[in-house]
Scaffold this active site. Sequence first.
Site, PDB file in Angstrom:
ATOM      1  N   GLU A  73     -69.483  15.121 -50.282  1.00  0.00           N
ATOM      2  CA  GLU A  73     -68.699  15.951 -51.204  1.00  0.00           C
ATOM      3  C   GLU A  73     -68.580  15.376 -52.600  1.00  0.00           C
ATOM      4  O   GLU A  73     -68.249  16.104 -53.544  1.00  0.00           O
ATOM      5  CB  GLU A  73     -67.298  16.205 -50.619  1.00  0.00           C
ATOM      6  N   CYS A 124     -67.182  10.493 -42.687  1.00  0.00           N
ATOM      7  CA  CYS A 124     -66.541   9.185 -42.762  1.00  0.00           C
ATOM      8  C   CYS A 124     -65.606   8.977 -41.560  1.00  0.00           C
ATOM      9  O   CYS A 124     -66.068   8.855 -40.440  1.00  0.00           O
ATOM     10  CB  CYS A 124     -65.820   9.007 -44.090  1.00  0.00           C
ATOM     11  N   HIS A 169     -70.135  10.166 -48.003  1.00  0.00           N
ATOM     12  CA  HIS A 169     -69.357  11.309 -48.480  1.00  0.00           C
ATOM     13  C   HIS A 169     -70.255  12.300 -49.226  1.00  0.00           C
ATOM     14  O   HIS A 169     -70.540  12.121 -50.415  1.00  0.00           O
ATOM     15  CB  HIS A 169     -68.227  10.842 -49.403  1.00  0.00           C
TER      16      HIS A 169
END
Length: 507
Positions: A169, A79, A167
């Site tokens: 994660e 990001c 993202h």
Amino acid sequence: MQEKIIILDFGSQTTQLIGRRVRELDTYCEILPYNKFPKGDESIKGVILSGSPFSVYDEKAFKIVLDDIRGKYPILGICYGAQFIAYTCGGTVEPAGTREYGRAHLSAFDTDNVLFKGIRLGTQVWMSHGDTITSIPANFKKIASTDEVAIAAYQVENEQIWGVQFHPEVYHTEEGTQLLKNFVVDICGCKQDWSPASFIESTVAELRAQLGDDKVVLGLSGGVDSSVAAVLLNRAIGKNLTCIFVDHGMLRKNEFKNVLHDYECLGLNVIGVDASAKFFGELAGVTEPERKRKIIGKGFIDVFDEEAHKIKDVKWLAQGTIYPDCIESLSITGTVIKSHHNVGGLPEKMNLKLCEPLRLLFKDEVRRVGRELGMPEHLITRHPFPGPGLAVRILGDITPEKVRILQDADDIFIQGLRDWNLYNEVWQAGVVLLPVQSVGVMGDERTYERAVALRAVTSTDAMTADWAKLPYEFLGKVSNEIINKVKGVNRVVYDISSKPPSTIEWE
């Protein structure tokens, strides 16, 4: 030497999630402030740049000298991290026409690029940014797109530098763990040899070297963090560890007796102190939540200090501090999301050095270490419990009678969760005693008694939480049992608030 991935934190709320995902790959990582890169550390295998609340072109944006790490380690920008690399190297980052937030799908990507090995076309990813990369430098290559984002990912040609605007994660990115594995294992070459067993072996050796023959005192709370820290220290230094367990009168029903028994079975040297009369006296008439916390915190320090001074030649204070307590990202933005759970002031007051054997572990890793140490499952899987105990679940002033009512109601709720095999489905649960009374009917008599609220949430890290969708049949049974068995309660409600905007505890 323990190989590691360094995650440079630019202030994102999901930076800890990056760390958790890397640890789940059995790879050690450290989260550091964006400007604290450890130069000269030969154990570093790769670097991840996190997201940020800022735009790369903001005057206050967090920036690093990219050349300090470029060419020395594989780099993955996520990001803001991806935007920063592109922007710094001459690309263009501009405000998106509309904020790109939520689910998206990879409509195209370079199937030959190692970062996307094993990932299927159309896989869901999670976007969360107000800016977007609109052009990349000539030596950058676009390697992925979504329907809305033309440059969803890139690689710098002939360099080990990648950037993704989504993202990987977060849970909503379906194959995010695979992408991170491709970076950590295939690109960085990590061996995936970090495990609870290897952590215990290395930590015990480090503790023996650090502490020598010094005596250590540790404050036990009954929770998983301090308990695992105690067992780990006991394995390292044995009789030189003394644990102190203070009962401030607001523990759960029979908890003081039961936890002391558990600790003795683990072979720990434990001093149990019943200081409930002191705390009840100091809390009498106090209703303001923060004042309650401060009274209990100071009282704990005073009792602990008095008991610790009875032990000769103590040089260290041990605490069950875990990694989320230590990560410095909150100081980067100046935003305090949650305060440190351990009692501050003790090391300075007692003139002791601080020992925190779990300071590099996340909560789920603490539990894995506890299992590896052979601790009983009921200690390892215990729900988090606030340091001030039931004091922050009694709205209003504290009295022994209110504590008795809450302990009895809470015991029925928690035991019910266990009996219905729901306890391990919930992150945290408890009962709150409300400062109201309500009209009821028991038998042929009118009652005017207290109301309690049941609270149960699901979560992974307590930063966010959703209310647990417990079965209606279970809630009905628990409600009936509390009203029938707990003298002083005639109404039970269920809290269906999520965090945010609410918090897990009521005070």
